[in-house]
Write a protein that holds these residues in place. Structure first.
Motif, PDB file in Angstrom:
ATOM      1  N   PRO A 183     -16.673  -7.390 -12.427  1.00  0.00           N
ATOM      2  CA  PRO A 183     -16.695  -7.529 -13.895  1.00  0.00           C
ATOM      3  C   PRO A 183     -15.372  -7.032 -14.507  1.00  0.00           C
ATOM      4  CG  PRO A 183     -18.667  -6.394 -13.098  1.00  0.00           C
ATOM      5  CD  PRO A 183     -17.775  -6.599 -11.914  1.00  0.00           C
ATOM      6  N   ALA A 184     -14.882  -7.763 -15.498  1.00  0.00           N
ATOM      7  CA  ALA A 184     -13.549  -7.473 -16.059  1.00  0.00           C
ATOM      8  C   ALA A 184     -13.413  -6.005 -16.458  1.00  0.00           C
ATOM      9  CB  ALA A 184     -13.276  -8.388 -17.236  1.00  0.00           C
ATOM     10  N   GLU A 185     -14.476  -5.428 -17.024  1.00  0.00           N
ATOM     11  CA  GLU A 185     -14.345  -4.047 -17.510  1.00  0.00           C
ATOM     12  C   GLU A 185     -14.249  -3.041 -16.365  1.00  0.00           C
ATOM     13  OE1 GLU A 185     -16.842  -6.089 -18.021  1.00  0.00           O
ATOM     14  OE2 GLU A 185     -18.708  -5.127 -17.376  1.00  0.00           O
ATOM     15  N   ALA A 186     -14.635  -3.456 -15.158  1.00  0.00           N
ATOM     16  CA  ALA A 186     -14.582  -2.519 -14.019  1.00  0.00           C
ATOM     17  C   ALA A 186     -13.287  -2.652 -13.224  1.00  0.00           C
ATOM     18  CB  ALA A 186     -15.783  -2.763 -13.102  1.00  0.00           C
ATOM     19  N   ARG A 187     -12.495  -3.679 -13.500  1.00  0.00           N
ATOM     20  CA  ARG A 187     -11.300  -3.924 -12.675  1.00  0.00           C
ATOM     21  C   ARG A 187     -10.276  -2.797 -12.831  1.00  0.00           C
ATOM     22  NH1 ARG A 187     -10.940 -10.464 -13.673  1.00  0.00           N
ATOM     23  NH2 ARG A 187     -12.999 -10.804 -12.786  1.00  0.00           N
ATOM     24  N   ALA A 188      -9.677  -2.415 -11.718  1.00  0.00           N
ATOM     25  CA  ALA A 188      -8.787  -1.249 -11.741  1.00  0.00           C
ATOM     26  C   ALA A 188      -7.374  -1.601 -11.280  1.00  0.00           C
ATOM     27  CB  ALA A 188      -9.367  -0.166 -10.824  1.00  0.00           C
ATOM     28  N   ASP A 189      -7.168  -2.806 -10.787  1.00  0.00           N
ATOM     29  CA  ASP A 189      -5.865  -3.205 -10.238  1.00  0.00           C
ATOM     30  C   ASP A 189      -4.836  -3.355 -11.366  1.00  0.00           C
ATOM     31  OD1 ASP A 189      -3.790  -4.269  -8.832  1.00  0.00           O
ATOM     32  OD2 ASP A 189      -4.815  -6.128  -8.262  1.00  0.00           O
ATOM     33  N   PRO A 190      -3.659  -2.695 -11.220  1.00  0.00           N
ATOM     34  CA  PRO A 190      -2.655  -2.828 -12.278  1.00  0.00           C
ATOM     35  C   PRO A 190      -2.154  -4.267 -12.434  1.00  0.00           C
ATOM     36  CG  PRO A 190      -1.708  -1.739 -10.344  1.00  0.00           C
ATOM     37  CD  PRO A 190      -3.194  -1.835 -10.121  1.00  0.00           C
ATOM     38  N   MET A 191      -2.318  -5.059 -11.390  1.00  0.00           N
ATOM     39  CA  MET A 191      -1.910  -6.456 -11.473  1.00  0.00           C
ATOM     40  C   MET A 191      -2.791  -7.186 -12.500  1.00  0.00           C
ATOM     41  SD  MET A 191      -1.133  -8.457  -8.028  1.00  0.00           S
ATOM     42  CE  MET A 191      -0.229  -9.973  -7.970  1.00  0.00           C
ATOM     43  N   TRP A 192      -4.032  -6.759 -12.581  1.00  0.00           N
ATOM     44  CA  TRP A 192      -4.976  -7.385 -13.520  1.00  0.00           C
ATOM     45  C   TRP A 192      -4.510  -7.172 -14.956  1.00  0.00           C
ATOM     46  CZ3 TRP A 192      -8.326 -10.731 -14.917  1.00  0.00           C
ATOM     47  CH2 TRP A 192      -9.172 -10.502 -16.009  1.00  0.00           C
ATOM     48  N   THR A 193      -4.154  -5.923 -15.284  1.00  0.00           N
ATOM     49  CA  THR A 193      -3.761  -5.660 -16.667  1.00  0.00           C
ATOM     50  C   THR A 193      -2.413  -6.294 -16.998  1.00  0.00           C
ATOM     51  OG1 THR A 193      -3.272  -3.493 -15.752  1.00  0.00           O
ATOM     52  CG2 THR A 193      -5.005  -3.579 -17.373  1.00  0.00           C
ATOM     53  N   ARG A 194      -1.526  -6.388 -16.003  1.00  0.00           N
ATOM     54  CA  ARG A 194      -0.183  -6.915 -16.316  1.00  0.00           C
ATOM     55  C   ARG A 194      -0.071  -8.425 -16.183  1.00  0.00           C
ATOM     56  NH1 ARG A 194       4.083  -3.432 -17.047  1.00  0.00           N
ATOM     57  NH2 ARG A 194       5.624  -4.795 -16.086  1.00  0.00           N
ATOM     58  N   SER A 195      -0.894  -9.030 -15.293  1.00  0.00           N
ATOM     59  CA  SER A 195      -0.709 -10.478 -15.119  1.00  0.00           C
ATOM     60  C   SER A 195      -2.002 -11.273 -15.007  1.00  0.00           C
ATOM     61  CB  SER A 195       0.165 -10.748 -13.896  1.00  0.00           C
ATOM     62  OG  SER A 195      -0.544 -10.377 -12.735  1.00  0.00           O
ATOM     63  N   GLY A 196      -3.157 -10.608 -15.151  1.00  0.00           N
ATOM     64  CA  GLY A 196      -4.414 -11.353 -15.138  1.00  0.00           C
ATOM     65  C   GLY A 196      -4.879 -11.751 -13.736  1.00  0.00           C
ATOM     66  N   VAL A 197      -4.226 -11.219 -12.697  1.00  0.00           N
ATOM     67  CA  VAL A 197      -4.677 -11.477 -11.319  1.00  0.00           C
ATOM     68  C   VAL A 197      -5.223 -10.157 -10.798  1.00  0.00           C
ATOM     69  CG1 VAL A 197      -3.962 -12.086  -8.978  1.00  0.00           C
ATOM     70  CG2 VAL A 197      -2.885 -13.203 -10.957  1.00  0.00           C
ATOM     71  N   SER A 198      -6.442 -10.196 -10.240  1.00  0.00           N
ATOM     72  CA  SER A 198      -7.031  -8.937  -9.780  1.00  0.00           C
ATOM     73  C   SER A 198      -7.279  -8.966  -8.284  1.00  0.00           C
ATOM     74  CB  SER A 198      -8.346  -8.710 -10.522  1.00  0.00           C
ATOM     75  OG  SER A 198      -9.146  -7.794  -9.833  1.00  0.00           O
ATOM     76  N   ARG A 199      -6.867  -7.885  -7.589  1.00  0.00           N
ATOM     77  CA  ARG A 199      -7.136  -7.776  -6.151  1.00  0.00           C
ATOM     78  C   ARG A 199      -8.379  -6.924  -5.904  1.00  0.00           C
ATOM     79  NH1 ARG A 199      -1.339  -5.411  -4.785  1.00  0.00           N
ATOM     80  NH2 ARG A 199      -1.977  -4.266  -6.653  1.00  0.00           N
ATOM     81  N   ASP A 200      -9.066  -6.544  -6.979  1.00  0.00           N
ATOM     82  CA  ASP A 200     -10.232  -5.666  -6.823  1.00  0.00           C
ATOM     83  C   ASP A 200     -11.340  -6.298  -5.969  1.00  0.00           C
ATOM     84  OD1 ASP A 200      -9.420  -3.395  -8.520  1.00  0.00           O
ATOM     85  OD2 ASP A 200      -9.471  -4.868 -10.131  1.00  0.00           O
ATOM     86  N   GLY A 201     -11.435  -7.628  -6.018  1.00  0.00           N
ATOM     87  CA  GLY A 201     -12.543  -8.313  -5.336  1.00  0.00           C
ATOM     88  C   GLY A 201     -12.580  -8.098  -3.833  1.00  0.00           C
ATOM     89  N   ALA A 202     -11.434  -7.705  -3.247  1.00  0.00           N
ATOM     90  CA  ALA A 202     -11.402  -7.435  -1.796  1.00  0.00           C
ATOM     91  C   ALA A 202     -11.500  -5.937  -1.518  1.00  0.00           C
ATOM     92  CB  ALA A 202     -10.107  -7.987  -1.197  1.00  0.00           C
ATOM     93  N   ARG A 203     -11.681  -5.142  -2.602  1.00  0.00           N
ATOM     94  CA  ARG A 203     -11.632  -3.678  -2.453  1.00  0.00           C
ATOM     95  C   ARG A 203     -12.965  -3.005  -2.771  1.00  0.00           C
ATOM     96  NH1 ARG A 203      -5.706  -2.805  -5.436  1.00  0.00           N
ATOM     97  NH2 ARG A 203      -4.538  -3.998  -3.884  1.00  0.00           N
ATOM     98  N   VAL A 204     -14.011  -3.793  -2.889  1.00  0.00           N
ATOM     99  CA  VAL A 204     -15.328  -3.240  -3.240  1.00  0.00           C
ATOM    100  C   VAL A 204     -15.827  -2.380  -2.073  1.00  0.00           C
ATOM    101  CG1 VAL A 204     -17.720  -3.913  -3.742  1.00  0.00           C
ATOM    102  CG2 VAL A 204     -15.811  -5.159  -4.792  1.00  0.00           C
ATOM    103  N   PRO A 205     -16.424  -1.206  -2.370  1.00  0.00           N
ATOM    104  CA  PRO A 205     -16.868  -0.316  -1.290  1.00  0.00           C
ATOM    105  C   PRO A 205     -17.795  -0.981  -0.267  1.00  0.00           C
ATOM    106  CG  PRO A 205     -16.872   0.870  -3.355  1.00  0.00           C
ATOM    107  CD  PRO A 205     -16.561  -0.580  -3.687  1.00  0.00           C
ATOM    108  N   LEU A 206     -17.681  -0.501   0.953  1.00  0.00           N
ATOM    109  CA  LEU A 206     -18.437  -1.038   2.081  1.00  0.00           C
ATOM    110  C   LEU A 206     -19.909  -0.620   1.975  1.00  0.00           C
ATOM    111  CD1 LEU A 206     -17.749  -2.509   4.784  1.00  0.00           C
ATOM    112  CD2 LEU A 206     -17.523  -0.261   5.832  1.00  0.00           C
ATOM    113  N   PRO A 207     -20.848  -1.579   2.082  1.00  0.00           N
ATOM    114  CA  PRO A 207     -22.270  -1.194   2.097  1.00  0.00           C
ATOM    115  C   PRO A 207     -22.661  -0.745   3.516  1.00  0.00           C
ATOM    116  CG  PRO A 207     -22.058  -3.592   2.177  1.00  0.00           C
ATOM    117  CD  PRO A 207     -20.648  -3.041   2.155  1.00  0.00           C
ATOM    118  N   TRP A 208     -23.241   0.426   3.606  1.00  0.00           N
ATOM    119  CA  TRP A 208     -23.597   0.956   4.935  1.00  0.00           C
ATOM    120  C   TRP A 208     -25.071   0.770   5.263  1.00  0.00           C
ATOM    121  CZ3 TRP A 208     -20.251   2.481   8.597  1.00  0.00           C
ATOM    122  CH2 TRP A 208     -18.930   2.678   8.200  1.00  0.00           C
ATOM    123  N   THR A 209     -25.925   0.857   4.209  1.00  0.00           N
ATOM    124  CA  THR A 209     -27.365   0.814   4.477  1.00  0.00           C
ATOM    125  C   THR A 209     -28.030  -0.300   3.660  1.00  0.00           C
ATOM    126  OG1 THR A 209     -27.630   2.527   2.783  1.00  0.00           O
ATOM    127  CG2 THR A 209     -27.581   3.272   5.061  1.00  0.00           C
TER     128      THR A 209
END
Ligand code: GLC
Length: 537
Positions: free
Chosen positions: A385-411
């Protein structure tokens, strides 16, 4: 267990190593603050060892304001309290070695954080001072207070690559260069003091016992003398590749020659792996015998499900191997790239089966390979979700790498943190999608047909094939794409990797099929979107 035996030849373990990339803030949270850390990683190290990999690469955990998730380093020789302590790191390193895992850390020599003490000192110092000479700090054209920056370079994250060093000053008219965000000023590598400083950083980690370093943006340390305008300023985003002014200067090779001598002076010798985002024939120059050991095969990581493209790139990399002697280092995913489950899906829902085939193929290719955390459980790219994105690329150019950085589900449960955090009420730093329990490590462990089990089987087989001499660290790669969509890489007369990238099942070249990512058809053909290892020994 002690350190892993050198599967390949002599001390050159890296030639055939498979390394698991850990993105610490998204791997495992030990203290319940929703951010992964060293304590969480330590607890989960046996899982990584159980995969059969040779080691881990840890992205930055050093002190940092976290503007670019740690790639803005304010202290190169420490641990950010967000992730733990230096004592915890030492413990982690010792435990990894006991489990037979080598440890590679990230070093970020192109830029630091604007909070790094040297940059703060430079800001406070006068124009023309030695403190400012550690960075690229320049007057604008004509030395005007207002107006254009020193040249037309664009930041990889969007916007100008220059910011005013003292925006509120009436007299200080200088600008500083940042190829990435304004929080990441570029070091001036033409100043020998910068090189001396970094040799101290390398020694610090090598002395602690780390087995190697991954070098961030390794090709960009030196910029063309005089910082001339870029030919195609808008293209800087494309891996700093298309502007000869911005990266890939001849002078940078002397740095890696020095670092290689330093790495070789340790016992066992330490290893250097470069993020060299250039075309294969240019990237290969960074892995000449007296420079770095490995450079990621990046072009491979950006192509789709396209046999001709894989064969072309594979051939280019093999040509580079023959020319410079360095084997390719394969990676299909990392924390900057769109996950393969999503990248290989052309709308037909085949992403998972293709990503699994791609991973099996990768592990059979000659050279080293990197697996990014989550690849072994088929994680897709997430539309964060846009409000959760943390990648500086998102704020500066509208491209977000957050989608590959979501925490690993263990259980499998509970939803929310899926075992990523130790407590149910912890909120992961990026939200984990509700359905991800089915992709958790726990769920994949229970399913004998999962990619997780396939990775284990592949790595186990890879090790024995090396021991038996069927696979060799000196294998080449004869690539071809057949008209029926079959991609083939022949390592030697004894072994080949095949991937069915077309629409119909295909007959494999002669030999014994020793592992496949999908069951063969009743006629013994390889179904579409499957990979196989074929042995002729
Ligand atoms: C590398 C890292 C990336 C980071 C950039 C700047 O490309 O992989 O995550 O943003 O360097 O340090």
């Amino acid at each position: 267990m002690t350190r892993p035996p050198d599967a390949a030849s002599g001390t050159e373990w890296w030639r055939t190593a498979v390394i698991y990339q850990v993105y610490p803030r998204s791997f495992a949270d030990g203290d319940g603050d929703g951010v992964g850390d060293l304590a969480g990683l330590l607890r989960r190290l046996p899982y990584i060892a159980s995969l059969g990999v040779d080691g881990i690469w840890l992205t930055p955990f050093q002190p940092s304001p976290q503007v670019d998730q740690g790639y803005d380093v304010s202290d190169y020789c420490g641990v950010d309290p967000l992730f733990g302590t230096l004592a915890q790191f030492d413990d982690l390193l010792a435990t990894a070695h006991t489990l037979g895992l080598r440890v590679i850390l990230d070093v970020v020599p192109n830029h630091c954080s604007s909070e790094h003490p040297f940059f703060r000192t430079a800001v406070a110092a006068a124009p023309g001072s030695p403190e400012r000479a550690m960075f690229h700090i320049e007057d604008g054209p004509g030395g005007a207070l207002e107006g254009d920056p020193p040249n037309n370079w664009r930041s990889v994250f969007g916007g100008s690559a220059w910011s005013r060093i003292a925006p509120d000053s009436e007299t200080d008219r200088q600008w500083y260069l940042h190829l990435f965000s304004p929080g990441q000023p570029d070091w001036n590598w033409r100043n020998p003091a910068v090189g001396e400083y970094f040799e101290g950083v390398l020694r610090f980690w090598f002395d602690r016992g780390v087995d190697g370093l991954r070098i961030d943006v390794a090709h960009a340390l030196f910029k063309a003398e005089g910082l001339p305008d870029a030919d195609r300023p808008e293209d800087v985003v494309d891996g700093l590749r298309s502007n000869p002014q911005v990266s890939d200067q001849e002078e940078v090779h002397a740095v890696y020659r020095r670092w290689r001598r330093l790495a070789d002076s340790y016992s066992p010798a330490r290893v250097l792996v470069g993020e060299v985002n250039l075309a294969p024939h240019r990237a290969a120059r960074y892995t000449r015998p007296d420079e770095m050991h490995q450079a990621f095969a990046f072009t491979f990581a950006t192509v789709g499900w396209d046999p001709a493209a894989w064969a072309r790139i594979g051939t280019e990399l093999d040509t580079a191997r023959r020319e410079h002697g360095a084997p390719p280092t394969w990676a299909l995913e990392n924390h900057d790239l769109v996950r393969t489950v999503t990248r290989f899906d052309d709308g037909g829902g085949r992403g998972v089966v293709r990503a699994r085939a791609g991973l099996l193929a990768l592990l059979g290719l000659p050279g080293g390979a990197y697996i990014y955390q989550g690849q072994e459980v088929d994680l897709p790219e997430v539309d964060v979700p846009a409000e959760a994105r943390a990648d500086p690329m998102w704020t500066r150019s509208g491209v977000s790498r957050d989608g590959a950085r979501v925490p690993l589900p263990w259980t499998i449960a509970p939803a929310g943190s899926f075992g990523f955090s130790p407590t149910d009420d912890a909120v992961p730093w990026l939200p984990i999608p509700p359905g991800w329990g089915s992709m958790s490590v726990e769920a994949r462990e229970r399913d004998a047909a999962s990619t997780l089990h396939l990775v284990r089987a592949a790595l186990d087989l890879r090790r024995s094939l090396h021991e038996e001499g069927v696979l060799s660290p000196h294998d080449g790669g004869m690539w071809r794409a057949e008209d029926n969509g079959l991609l083939v890489c022949e390592r030697s007369e004894l072994f080949l990797v095949a991937v069915a990238m077309g629409d119909a099942p295909v007959r494999l070249p002669e030999g014994r099929i020793i592992l496949a990512s999908s069951a063969l058809t009743t006629e013994g053909l390889l179904p579409p979107d499957a990979a196989a290892w074929v042995c002729r020994a």
